[in-house]
Design a protein around this motif. Structure first.
Motif, PDB file in Angstrom:
ATOM      1  N   GLU A 289       0.823  -1.211   0.000  1.00  0.00           N
ATOM      2  CA  GLU A 289       0.000   0.000   0.000  1.00  0.00           C
ATOM      3  C   GLU A 289       0.858   1.262   0.000  1.00  0.00           C
ATOM      4  OE1 GLU A 289      -2.698  -0.275   3.252  1.00  0.00           O
ATOM      5  OE2 GLU A 289      -3.881  -1.876   2.328  1.00  0.00           O
ATOM      6  N   ARG A 290       1.813   1.282  -0.921  1.00  0.00           N
ATOM      7  CA  ARG A 290       2.696   2.439  -1.044  1.00  0.00           C
ATOM      8  C   ARG A 290       2.374   3.295  -2.265  1.00  0.00           C
ATOM      9  NH1 ARG A 290       7.900  -1.265  -0.110  1.00  0.00           N
ATOM     10  NH2 ARG A 290       7.504  -1.570  -2.338  1.00  0.00           N
ATOM     11  N   SER A 291       1.377   2.925  -3.027  1.00  0.00           N
ATOM     12  CA  SER A 291       1.029   3.683  -4.229  1.00  0.00           C
ATOM     13  C   SER A 291      -0.481   3.832  -4.312  1.00  0.00           C
ATOM     14  CB  SER A 291       1.554   2.976  -5.492  1.00  0.00           C
ATOM     15  OG  SER A 291       0.910   1.722  -5.652  1.00  0.00           O
ATOM     16  N   GLY A 292      -0.903   4.753  -5.150  1.00  0.00           N
ATOM     17  CA  GLY A 292      -2.330   4.954  -5.341  1.00  0.00           C
ATOM     18  C   GLY A 292      -2.923   5.897  -4.313  1.00  0.00           C
ATOM     19  N   TRP A 293      -4.259   5.993  -4.351  1.00  0.00           N
ATOM     20  CA  TRP A 293      -4.965   6.942  -3.503  1.00  0.00           C
ATOM     21  C   TRP A 293      -6.227   6.307  -2.954  1.00  0.00           C
ATOM     22  CZ3 TRP A 293      -3.206   7.900  -8.453  1.00  0.00           C
ATOM     23  CH2 TRP A 293      -2.136   8.791  -8.573  1.00  0.00           C
ATOM     24  N   ASP A 294      -6.687   6.864  -1.839  1.00  0.00           N
ATOM     25  CA  ASP A 294      -7.962   6.493  -1.225  1.00  0.00           C
ATOM     26  C   ASP A 294      -8.901   7.686  -1.264  1.00  0.00           C
ATOM     27  OD1 ASP A 294      -7.229   3.884  -0.549  1.00  0.00           O
ATOM     28  OD2 ASP A 294      -6.278   4.555   1.306  1.00  0.00           O
ATOM     29  N   ALA A 295     -10.202   7.410  -1.195  1.00  0.00           N
ATOM     30  CA  ALA A 295     -11.172   8.495  -1.070  1.00  0.00           C
ATOM     31  C   ALA A 295     -11.029   9.140   0.299  1.00  0.00           C
ATOM     32  CB  ALA A 295     -12.589   7.960  -1.266  1.00  0.00           C
ATOM     33  N   SER A 296     -11.181  10.454   0.351  1.00  0.00           N
ATOM     34  CA  SER A 296     -11.111  11.160   1.626  1.00  0.00           C
ATOM     35  C   SER A 296     -12.308  10.769   2.480  1.00  0.00           C
ATOM     36  CB  SER A 296     -11.097  12.674   1.391  1.00  0.00           C
ATOM     37  OG  SER A 296     -11.057  13.373   2.589  1.00  0.00           O
ATOM     38  N   GLU A 297     -12.068  10.214   3.654  1.00  0.00           N
ATOM     39  CA  GLU A 297     -13.142   9.616   4.444  1.00  0.00           C
ATOM     40  C   GLU A 297     -13.276  10.215   5.838  1.00  0.00           C
ATOM     41  OE1 GLU A 297     -12.419   5.441   4.470  1.00  0.00           O
ATOM     42  OE2 GLU A 297     -12.987   5.161   2.367  1.00  0.00           O
ATOM     43  N   ASP A 298     -12.848  11.459   6.058  1.00  0.00           N
ATOM     44  CA  ASP A 298     -13.054  12.024   7.388  1.00  0.00           C
ATOM     45  C   ASP A 298     -14.473  12.576   7.496  1.00  0.00           C
ATOM     46  OD1 ASP A 298     -13.080  14.422   6.112  1.00  0.00           O
ATOM     47  OD2 ASP A 298     -11.099  15.051   6.779  1.00  0.00           O
ATOM     48  N   GLY A 299     -14.801  13.134   8.657  1.00  0.00           N
ATOM     49  CA  GLY A 299     -16.184  13.450   8.962  1.00  0.00           C
ATOM     50  C   GLY A 299     -16.814  14.570   8.162  1.00  0.00           C
ATOM     51  N   ALA A 300     -16.027  15.376   7.452  1.00  0.00           N
ATOM     52  CA  ALA A 300     -16.600  16.521   6.745  1.00  0.00           C
ATOM     53  C   ALA A 300     -17.595  16.097   5.670  1.00  0.00           C
ATOM     54  CB  ALA A 300     -15.487  17.360   6.125  1.00  0.00           C
ATOM     55  N   ASN A 301     -17.326  14.999   4.968  1.00  0.00           N
ATOM     56  CA  ASN A 301     -18.197  14.550   3.887  1.00  0.00           C
ATOM     57  C   ASN A 301     -19.022  13.333   4.297  1.00  0.00           C
ATOM     58  OD1 ASN A 301     -17.248  16.571   2.252  1.00  0.00           O
ATOM     59  ND2 ASN A 301     -15.767  15.294   1.199  1.00  0.00           N
ATOM     60  N   GLU A 302     -19.342  13.252   5.555  1.00  0.00           N
ATOM     61  CA  GLU A 302     -20.102  12.101   6.038  1.00  0.00           C
ATOM     62  C   GLU A 302     -21.450  12.020   5.324  1.00  0.00           C
ATOM     63  OE1 GLU A 302     -21.722  10.241  10.269  1.00  0.00           O
ATOM     64  OE2 GLU A 302     -20.708  12.173  10.204  1.00  0.00           O
ATOM     65  N   GLY A 303     -21.784  10.845   4.865  1.00  0.00           N
ATOM     66  CA  GLY A 303     -23.016  10.641   4.118  1.00  0.00           C
ATOM     67  C   GLY A 303     -22.819  10.655   2.616  1.00  0.00           C
ATOM     68  N   ASN A 304     -21.711  11.221   2.142  1.00  0.00           N
ATOM     69  CA  ASN A 304     -21.417  11.247   0.710  1.00  0.00           C
ATOM     70  C   ASN A 304     -19.925  11.547   0.561  1.00  0.00           C
ATOM     71  OD1 ASN A 304     -21.978  11.097  -2.037  1.00  0.00           O
ATOM     72  ND2 ASN A 304     -22.350  13.279  -2.203  1.00  0.00           N
ATOM     73  N   GLU A 305     -19.107  10.513   0.547  1.00  0.00           N
ATOM     74  CA  GLU A 305     -17.663  10.691   0.641  1.00  0.00           C
ATOM     75  C   GLU A 305     -16.943  10.619  -0.702  1.00  0.00           C
ATOM     76  OE1 GLU A 305     -16.724   7.598   3.337  1.00  0.00           O
ATOM     77  OE2 GLU A 305     -17.211   8.764   5.134  1.00  0.00           O
ATOM     78  N   SER A 306     -17.567  10.056  -1.699  1.00  0.00           N
ATOM     79  CA  SER A 306     -16.861   9.872  -2.971  1.00  0.00           C
ATOM     80  C   SER A 306     -17.852   9.909  -4.126  1.00  0.00           C
ATOM     81  CB  SER A 306     -16.110   8.531  -2.973  1.00  0.00           C
ATOM     82  OG  SER A 306     -17.019   7.448  -2.826  1.00  0.00           O
TER      83      SER A 306
END
Length: 496
Positions: A289-306
């Motif tokens: 898991e040293r490459s690529g990206w994840d969706a931002s999953e902190d609380g600001a976009n709770e309910g619709n993160e990606s």
């Protein structure tokens, strides 16, 4: 039996999909085991032809155990490496660029659109099954299921949820429950998936991809379809859409999606492509898991993160699934933005573009804290909160401020500029109010400079001693004026 299996198109489609995935995972180990077995039988047959008998019982046991260990290792190894190859297959159309994100139009947050659906359903007795943003018309569509086991949908609701106020207009289109009585995951002949399989076999769909539109009072359920490709590495591809007429019950499956009044590319497939960015590097980088990206999953976009569905600002009729991305690991800053078009012709994957951000953004959670600190007079009290920190093109982000029933403000910002985040507060309709820190040379800076110059010109034009309109003074300015007036009165009293 063959006729029954062919007639049961819905179940055979599900069985073929699941067996094909299982075969992809275990095909290589099974082929290796079959090769070992054939070799063992061939050796035994040759020994029998030579008159030496089968013999070698202990040797066979040892070889059998060794083969089992090797087969188990091969199985585990293929399960791991096969996952990497699958991600690589979804990365086939991906492109990583450093160009800024194209201009995107702001919209009401999905959470607010969802909250405003139920209050506008009136006397509908069903249950909401899906809420989707339709970028072409800038509206939210709500699909309501009819209560009961052997029932379909009851009504479709399409409503405007504009920035800065409640819904201005809405359209409810009821289903003819006697003719259009099927729904996704329905029972027996009331199952919409069964009807789709009867029309076109070997295609499937995700329930969350489906949505409803209203056309001249007629509800139409749109179901984006997917098909499987590959043998050892099985992946999914788009396969057109199914259109279910809510008045006549007629089902149409087509690959010509140009006339579909909404997204035709499955959002679940766009999400799978975005997840495949983990394989942008080599196998070792993918494994650790040293490459690529994840969706931002902190609380600001709770309910619709990606996969935010957003319209392109300067290209009418075009829209994309947009996702802020963070690096894999503990870092939470947004360093890239992925875009996948909501419409795509053909049976291949839609092109995915990953825009690297320079400078990067702080995490959405940190941006919410920044907004609360810099704009305390507008955020956040009562039920107000910050919704959806989303990309709006050119390396900028937009967060909306208000309640679920009434969005009042939006804050637009850019990454680290001069050591801090540049943010400006605007009304919900986009009118500039003020900036906590402005980007040098930006339109906001020019507008603020114009306002300041206009104020100076108005002050110079006032008669001497005219305090002007006191209603335009802030609390701090009034307090300062009161202090100066008190000091002047005291001075005059002392001087007699």
């Amino acid at each position: 039996m063959g006729f029954v299996l062919w007639y049961a198109s819905y179940y055979t489609t599900i069985a073929v999909w699941e067996l094909r995935k299982l075969f992809a995972w275990f095909a290589l180990p099974l082929l290796a085991a079959a090769a070992v077995l054939v070799g063992r039988l061939l050796v035994g047959w040759l020994r029998g032809r030579a008159g030496r008998g089968t013999g070698g019982g202990d040797t066979a046991v040892v070889l059998g155990c060794l083969g089992a260990v090797v087969g188990l290792g091969l199985t585990v190894g293929w399960l791991v490496y096969g996952s990497y190859l699958q991600d690589r297959a979804y990365m086939a159309t991906a492109q990583v660029v450093t160009e800024p994100v194209p201009a995107l139009a702001a919209r009401v947050p999905y959470v607010a659109g969802k909250a405003q659906a139920a209050p506008h359903l009136g006397d509908v007795t069903g249950e909401i099954s899906d809420i989707t943003y339709l970028p072409d018309s800038d509206r939210f569509a709500t699909l309501v299921e009819r209560r009961g086991w052997l029932a379909g949908y009851e009504v479709g609701l399409v409503q405007d949820v504009p920035l800065g106020g409640e819904s201005r207009s809405q359209e409810r289109c009821p289903f003819d429950v006697s003719r259009a009585d099927a729904r996704i995951s329905g029972w027996f002949t009331h199952n919409l998936g069964r009807k789709i399989s009867a029309e076109r076999r070997w295609v499937r769909f995700e329930a969350d991809d489906a949505y409803v539109t209203c056309s001249n009072g007629t509800p139409v359920v749109v179901v984006p379809l997917k098909r499987q490709t590959g043998i050892l590495v099985v992946t999914e591809r788009p396969a057109g859409v199914a259109l279910y007429d809510g008045r006549t019950g007629k089902l149409t499956v087509t690959t010509d999606t140009a006339a579909v009044p909404g997204p035709s590319y499955p959002i679940s497939l766009a999400a799978r492509q975005r997840e495949g960015t983990a394989a942008v590097g080599g196998f070792s980088d993918w494994w650790f898991e040293r490459s690529g990206w994840d969706a931002s999953e902190d609380g600001a976009n709770e309910g619709n993160e990606s996969e935010f569905t957003l319209r392109y600002g300067e290209e009418p009729g075009r829209s994309a699934y947009v996702t802020p991305l963070t690096p894999q690991g503990e870092a939470s800053s947004v360093v890239a933005v992925s875009t996948v078009p909501t419409r795509h012709q053909g049976g291949g994957l839609a092109p995915m573009t990953v825009h690297r951000l320079d400078p990067a953004w702080s995490s959405p959670k940190a941006l919410v804290a920044l907004i609360k600190a810099e704009y305390r007079d507008v955020c956040c009290y009562n039920d107000d909160q910050v919704f959806e920190v989303v990309p709006t093109g050119g390396g900028t982000w937009t967060a909306t401020v208000g309640s679920e029933q009434n969005v009042r403000y939006r804050v637009e910002g850019k990454g680290q500029v001069g050591g801090r985040e540049a943010t400006c507060l605007k009304a919900a309709d986009g009118a500039l109010i003020r900036c906590a820190y402005v980007v040098p040379g930006s339109p906001e800076e020019q507008e603020l400079a114009r306002r300041e110059q206009q104020k100076r010109q108005q002050a110079d034009a006032k008669p001497p001693g005219d305090p002007g309109d006191l209603t335009g003074y802030t609390n701090e300015q009034l307090a300062e004026l009161q202090r100066r007036m008190t000091e002047e009165i005291g001075r005059r009293l002392k001087s007699g």
